[in-house]
Design a protein around this motif. Sequence first.
Motif, PDB file in Angstrom:
ATOM      1  N   SER A 190       4.829 -31.561 -39.715  1.00  0.00           N
ATOM      2  CA  SER A 190       5.517 -32.780 -39.332  1.00  0.00           C
ATOM      3  C   SER A 190       4.326 -33.348 -37.904  1.00  0.00           C
ATOM      4  CB  SER A 190       6.448 -32.473 -38.134  1.00  0.00           C
ATOM      5  OG  SER A 190       5.683 -30.849 -37.141  1.00  0.00           O
ATOM      6  N   ALA A 191       4.963 -34.929 -37.203  1.00  0.00           N
ATOM      7  CA  ALA A 191       3.976 -35.434 -36.590  1.00  0.00           C
ATOM      8  C   ALA A 191       3.625 -34.532 -35.359  1.00  0.00           C
ATOM      9  CB  ALA A 191       4.880 -36.460 -36.229  1.00  0.00           C
ATOM     10  N   ARG A 192       4.963 -33.599 -34.717  1.00  0.00           N
ATOM     11  CA  ARG A 192       4.558 -32.776 -33.638  1.00  0.00           C
ATOM     12  C   ARG A 192       3.792 -31.514 -33.699  1.00  0.00           C
ATOM     13  NH1 ARG A 192       7.042 -27.429 -31.861  1.00  0.00           N
ATOM     14  NH2 ARG A 192       7.113 -27.675 -29.529  1.00  0.00           N
ATOM     15  N   CYS A 193       3.746 -31.364 -35.426  1.00  0.00           N
ATOM     16  CA  CYS A 193       2.301 -29.797 -35.420  1.00  0.00           C
ATOM     17  C   CYS A 193       1.355 -30.261 -35.650  1.00  0.00           C
ATOM     18  CB  CYS A 193       2.798 -29.040 -36.496  1.00  0.00           C
ATOM     19  SG  CYS A 193       4.120 -28.688 -36.308  1.00  0.00           S
ATOM     20  N   ARG A 194       1.372 -31.924 -35.978  1.00  0.00           N
ATOM     21  CA  ARG A 194      -0.541 -32.351 -36.086  1.00  0.00           C
ATOM     22  C   ARG A 194      -0.476 -33.098 -35.098  1.00  0.00           C
ATOM     23  NH1 ARG A 194       0.675 -38.415 -38.483  1.00  0.00           N
ATOM     24  NH2 ARG A 194       1.550 -38.420 -35.921  1.00  0.00           N
ATOM     25  N   ASP A 195       0.026 -33.522 -33.949  1.00  0.00           N
ATOM     26  CA  ASP A 195      -0.311 -33.452 -32.659  1.00  0.00           C
ATOM     27  C   ASP A 195      -0.903 -32.102 -32.449  1.00  0.00           C
ATOM     28  OD1 ASP A 195       0.020 -36.384 -33.148  1.00  0.00           O
ATOM     29  OD2 ASP A 195       1.970 -36.283 -32.332  1.00  0.00           O
ATOM     30  N   ARG A 196       0.037 -31.983 -31.999  1.00  0.00           N
ATOM     31  CA  ARG A 196      -0.382 -30.347 -31.287  1.00  0.00           C
ATOM     32  C   ARG A 196      -1.471 -29.582 -31.554  1.00  0.00           C
ATOM     33  NH1 ARG A 196       3.828 -25.476 -31.581  1.00  0.00           N
ATOM     34  NH2 ARG A 196       1.827 -24.397 -31.421  1.00  0.00           N
TER      35      ARG A 196
ATOM     36  N   CYS B 205       2.624 -23.802 -37.283  1.00  0.00           N
ATOM     37  CA  CYS B 205       4.253 -23.344 -36.996  1.00  0.00           C
ATOM     38  C   CYS B 205       5.150 -22.186 -38.558  1.00  0.00           C
ATOM     39  CB  CYS B 205       5.355 -24.186 -36.914  1.00  0.00           C
ATOM     40  SG  CYS B 205       6.362 -25.013 -38.056  1.00  0.00           S
TER      41      CYS B 205
ATOM     42  N   CYS C  32       2.381 -24.306 -42.525  1.00  0.00           N
ATOM     43  CA  CYS C  32       1.854 -25.292 -41.919  1.00  0.00           C
ATOM     44  C   CYS C  32       0.796 -24.551 -41.205  1.00  0.00           C
ATOM     45  CB  CYS C  32       3.138 -25.696 -41.024  1.00  0.00           C
ATOM     46  SG  CYS C  32       1.931 -26.526 -39.228  1.00  0.00           S
TER      47      CYS C  32
END
Length: 55
Positions: free
Chosen positions: A23-29, A10, A7
């Motif tokens: 994850s969706a979190r990293c995509r959104d970041r 991260c 990724c």
Amino acid sequence: MTSPRPCPICKKPRSDAFAPFCSARCRDRDLAQWFNDGYAVPGRPASPDEIVQED
């Protein structure tokens, strides 16, 4: 044989559901970085006269 790239946010293993992120979190970041001018495409700066305003 090479291993898949991690990724870009991260460095954890990628998820097929969120590729190239884990994850969706990293995509959104990553998306937030683009919205907040954290990333830029190289080129000359545009003058205010060149910026097109849509009504």
